[in-house]
Design a protein around this motif. Structure first.
Motif, PDB file in Angstrom:
ATOM      1  N   CYS A  41       7.696   3.188   6.999  1.00  0.00           N
ATOM      2  CA  CYS A  41       7.069   2.245   6.166  1.00  0.00           C
ATOM      3  C   CYS A  41       6.469   2.592   4.973  1.00  0.00           C
ATOM      4  CB  CYS A  41       6.203   1.294   6.960  1.00  0.00           C
ATOM      5  SG  CYS A  41       7.095   0.402   8.297  1.00  0.00           S
ATOM      6  N   GLN A  42       5.887   3.823   4.957  1.00  0.00           N
ATOM      7  CA  GLN A  42       4.869   4.732   4.061  1.00  0.00           C
ATOM      8  C   GLN A  42       5.839   5.063   3.129  1.00  0.00           C
ATOM      9  OE1 GLN A  42       2.201   7.272   5.874  1.00  0.00           O
ATOM     10  NE2 GLN A  42       1.073   5.867   7.006  1.00  0.00           N
ATOM     11  N   TYR A  43       6.941   5.588   3.522  1.00  0.00           N
ATOM     12  CA  TYR A  43       8.247   6.019   2.468  1.00  0.00           C
ATOM     13  C   TYR A  43       8.613   4.977   1.697  1.00  0.00           C
ATOM     14  CZ  TYR A  43      12.272   8.397   0.916  1.00  0.00           C
ATOM     15  OH  TYR A  43      13.413   9.078   0.321  1.00  0.00           O
ATOM     16  N   LEU A  44       9.019   3.676   2.382  1.00  0.00           N
ATOM     17  CA  LEU A  44       9.242   2.652   1.330  1.00  0.00           C
ATOM     18  C   LEU A  44       8.379   2.254   0.314  1.00  0.00           C
ATOM     19  CD1 LEU A  44      11.316   0.703   4.397  1.00  0.00           C
ATOM     20  CD2 LEU A  44      12.408   1.949   2.370  1.00  0.00           C
ATOM     21  N   ASP A  45       6.964   2.224   0.822  1.00  0.00           N
ATOM     22  CA  ASP A  45       6.073   1.790   0.281  1.00  0.00           C
ATOM     23  C   ASP A  45       5.940   2.684  -1.321  1.00  0.00           C
ATOM     24  OD1 ASP A  45       5.603  -0.388   1.700  1.00  0.00           O
ATOM     25  OD2 ASP A  45       4.053   0.328   2.737  1.00  0.00           O
ATOM     26  N   SER A  46       6.216   3.808  -1.204  1.00  0.00           N
ATOM     27  CA  SER A  46       5.983   4.848  -2.149  1.00  0.00           C
ATOM     28  C   SER A  46       7.018   4.735  -3.427  1.00  0.00           C
ATOM     29  CB  SER A  46       6.063   6.344  -1.460  1.00  0.00           C
ATOM     30  OG  SER A  46       7.327   6.705  -0.935  1.00  0.00           O
ATOM     31  N   ALA A  47       7.853   3.760  -2.972  1.00  0.00           N
ATOM     32  CA  ALA A  47       9.089   3.658  -4.088  1.00  0.00           C
ATOM     33  C   ALA A  47       8.566   3.792  -5.423  1.00  0.00           C
ATOM     34  CB  ALA A  47       9.838   2.423  -3.805  1.00  0.00           C
ATOM     35  N   ARG A  48       9.380   4.320  -6.217  1.00  0.00           N
ATOM     36  CA  ARG A  48       9.122   4.137  -7.580  1.00  0.00           C
ATOM     37  C   ARG A  48      10.256   3.483  -8.521  1.00  0.00           C
ATOM     38  NH1 ARG A  48       8.884  10.766  -7.335  1.00  0.00           N
ATOM     39  NH2 ARG A  48       6.637  11.001  -6.345  1.00  0.00           N
TER      40      ARG A  48
ATOM     41  N   LEU B  83     -13.319   2.287  -4.997  1.00  0.00           N
ATOM     42  CA  LEU B  83     -11.792   2.353  -4.665  1.00  0.00           C
ATOM     43  C   LEU B  83     -11.248   3.651  -5.209  1.00  0.00           C
ATOM     44  CD1 LEU B  83     -10.936  -1.462  -5.280  1.00  0.00           C
ATOM     45  CD2 LEU B  83     -11.338  -0.271  -3.209  1.00  0.00           C
ATOM     46  N   THR B  84     -10.202   4.256  -4.734  1.00  0.00           N
ATOM     47  CA  THR B  84      -9.504   5.248  -5.331  1.00  0.00           C
ATOM     48  C   THR B  84      -8.266   4.938  -5.620  1.00  0.00           C
ATOM     49  OG1 THR B  84      -9.237   6.373  -3.064  1.00  0.00           O
ATOM     50  CG2 THR B  84     -10.859   7.189  -4.406  1.00  0.00           C
ATOM     51  N   VAL B  85      -7.382   4.131  -4.608  1.00  0.00           N
ATOM     52  CA  VAL B  85      -5.979   3.869  -4.587  1.00  0.00           C
ATOM     53  C   VAL B  85      -5.927   2.444  -4.409  1.00  0.00           C
ATOM     54  CG1 VAL B  85      -3.926   4.075  -3.648  1.00  0.00           C
ATOM     55  CG2 VAL B  85      -5.278   6.063  -3.854  1.00  0.00           C
ATOM     56  N   LEU B  86      -4.953   1.676  -5.170  1.00  0.00           N
ATOM     57  CA  LEU B  86      -4.619   0.332  -4.941  1.00  0.00           C
ATOM     58  C   LEU B  86      -3.195   0.388  -4.230  1.00  0.00           C
ATOM     59  CD1 LEU B  86      -5.711  -1.399  -8.209  1.00  0.00           C
ATOM     60  CD2 LEU B  86      -6.828  -1.312  -5.974  1.00  0.00           C
ATOM     61  N   PRO B  87      -2.996  -0.494  -3.178  1.00  0.00           N
ATOM     62  CA  PRO B  87      -1.733  -0.378  -2.449  1.00  0.00           C
ATOM     63  C   PRO B  87      -0.596  -1.000  -3.274  1.00  0.00           C
ATOM     64  CG  PRO B  87      -3.358  -1.941  -1.642  1.00  0.00           C
ATOM     65  CD  PRO B  87      -3.870  -1.256  -2.556  1.00  0.00           C
ATOM     66  N   PRO B  88       0.496  -0.787  -3.111  1.00  0.00           N
ATOM     67  CA  PRO B  88       1.894  -1.628  -3.604  1.00  0.00           C
ATOM     68  C   PRO B  88       1.718  -2.891  -3.352  1.00  0.00           C
ATOM     69  CG  PRO B  88       2.420   0.558  -2.648  1.00  0.00           C
ATOM     70  CD  PRO B  88       0.905   0.256  -2.072  1.00  0.00           C
ATOM     71  N   HIS B  89       1.212  -3.470  -2.281  1.00  0.00           N
ATOM     72  CA  HIS B  89       0.999  -4.786  -1.761  1.00  0.00           C
ATOM     73  C   HIS B  89       0.260  -5.688  -2.729  1.00  0.00           C
ATOM     74  CE1 HIS B  89       2.064  -2.468   1.786  1.00  0.00           C
ATOM     75  NE2 HIS B  89       2.554  -3.473   2.062  1.00  0.00           N
TER      76      HIS B  89
END
Length: 420
Positions: free
Chosen positions: A349-356, A239-245
């Motif tokens: 959707c990707q933009y919203l998922d990238s929220a900080r 694994l390289t990335v874990l999703p915000p989900h």
């Protein structure tokens, strides 16, 4: 009619002789029927209890022989049938509530001596050993030769381990085990999980360590699984990335991420309010997200990660004028509005998922200033494994400030935490 459950036969005369039964119930098969052949001259209806040790069974006549039936906890699969002669109580437990209710109704009819002509009664014959044996709840397979190819997995399984079998996909027969609570698929060759995995709605522990997962299985974040899963081990993968989900796993208590290639953790990881044990050693983490400091852990292991040694102070260059797109996105996230690729374009959707997450608790995107600050991990856990060979327990935390107001607050007190 037959019923499978646990039965404890208690002699009511024991207390009068200063004796006490152990009170241990036994897996049994209960039948209501008549004796076969010549023995059925009088047509008496009996209740028969058969166990592994007594397959011939113990029979109790029903007509005018049931003193009382206690069914207050029938919805929990429990009931007691009080027999007059001999003076015994049949304590039933772990039965199916619907079947138990039907069985007790038939016992009442038989005890009153009413006609049972329309009811299909069981033959009081000796059952096979398979019918009276306790259902298998645990199965461990550690060799490819032991893997069941022609037979199904026992439907009563609650714990299943299939390791070192070179499995490349999850067997569809496993996905039909409705009672499964613990699933160990470690040391195989899995690259993904099927969507039907969400059918395992009672799954509490899942071990996927030592496989070939390169993407986090999004099926784990679906409602049925997310509500039940409390232990997740995805260590020793790719694994390289874990999703915000990942933050949808609200009941997660133990999370193991060791020996992957993770570059960063989800910015929303702080929402895992139930998380108590976290291990993410031997990854590629350079800094941690700001929400990481909201965790309240009992144990933390971040050993052997290439954490950045430099701190970065915030600037006011990017906090002047948010775009209309960012203002809309902040409102969507703040009001927790639902969205998917059917209602919005994929890149939105990707933009919203990238929220900080700002230090104030609000959301931000491009219009934010970034800063990196070293924090003592002992702030979030009393048991912290050092992050390097020198025994240090500090790690850099990447944070964002969404406005001039938040920037001014930070400069006045960098260690304060506030909310809007």
């Amino acid at each position: 009619m037959r019923l499978t459950c646990d039965v404890d036969v208690v002699n009511r005369l024991l207390p009068s002789h200063n004796l006490k039964k152990s009170g241990r119930s036994c897996h049994s098969q209960l039948s209501i029927g008549k004796k076969t052949g010549i023995q059925n001259k009088d047509g008496t209806v009996y209740l028969m209890i058969c166990t592994v040790k007594d397959r011939n069974g113990t029979k109790f006549a029903l007509r005018d022989n049931v003193e009382q039936i206690f069914g207050r906890f029938i919805c929990e699969g429990k009931a007691t049938i009080r027999i007059k002669d001999p003076p015994k109580d049949l304590c039933l437990s772990k039965g199916d509530p619907l079947q138990l209710k039907s069985f007790l109704n038939l016992v009442k009819v038989g005890a009153q001596g009413k006609d049972l002509g329309k009811v299909t009664l069981s033959s009081l014959s000796i059952p096979s050993a398979k019918k009276v044996e306790k259902p298998k709840t645990k199965l461990v397979i550690l060799n490819r030769r032991d893997y069941p190819m022609t037979t199904n997995f026992p439907s009563s399984l609650e714990q299943l381990q299939v390791s070192k079998c070179s499995v490349k996909r999850v067997d569809s027969r496993i996905l039909q085990l409705k009672h499964l609570q613990v699933l160990n698929l470690s040391e195989n060759c899995l690259k993904e999980l099927p969507d039907l995995m969400e059918n395992l709605k009672n799954l509490r522990e899942l071990n996927l360590s030592v496989n070939q997962l390169s993407h986090f299985p999004m099926v784990l974040c679906k409602p049925k699984l997310a509500e039940a899963l409390s232990v997740l081990d995805i260590s020793h993968n790719e694994l390289t990335v874990l999703p915000p989900h990942l933050c949808l796993l609200r009941h997660l208590v133990h999370l193991k991420l060791d020996h992957n290639k993770l570059i960063t953790l989800p910015v929303t990881i702080g929402r895992l309010s139930q998380l108590k044990f976290l291990t993410a050693s031997h990854n590629e983490l350079q800094c941690l997200p700001a929400s990481f400091l909201r965790l309240q852990l009992e144990s933390l292991d971040m050993f052997c990660n290439p954490f950045s040694a430099e701190e970065q102070t915030p600037s006011q260059d990017n906090v002047e004028f948010p775009t209309l797109m960012e203002i809309t996105a902040r409102a969507i996230k703040a009001k927790r509005l639902l969205y998917d690729e059917e209602s919005l374009h994929g890149h939105l959707c990707q933009y919203l998922d990238s929220a900080r997450t700002c230090w104030c608790g609000g959301y931000c995107f491009q219009c934010a200033t970034r800063y990196v600050q070293k924090m003592d991990m002992c702030r979030i856990s009393p048991n912290v494994t050092s992050v390097d060979l020198f025994g240090r327990k500090e790690a850099p935390v990447e944070s964002y400030l969404c406005s001039q107001k938040c920037l001014q607050r930070f400069r006045s007190n960098p260690y304060a935490y506030w909310r809007k």
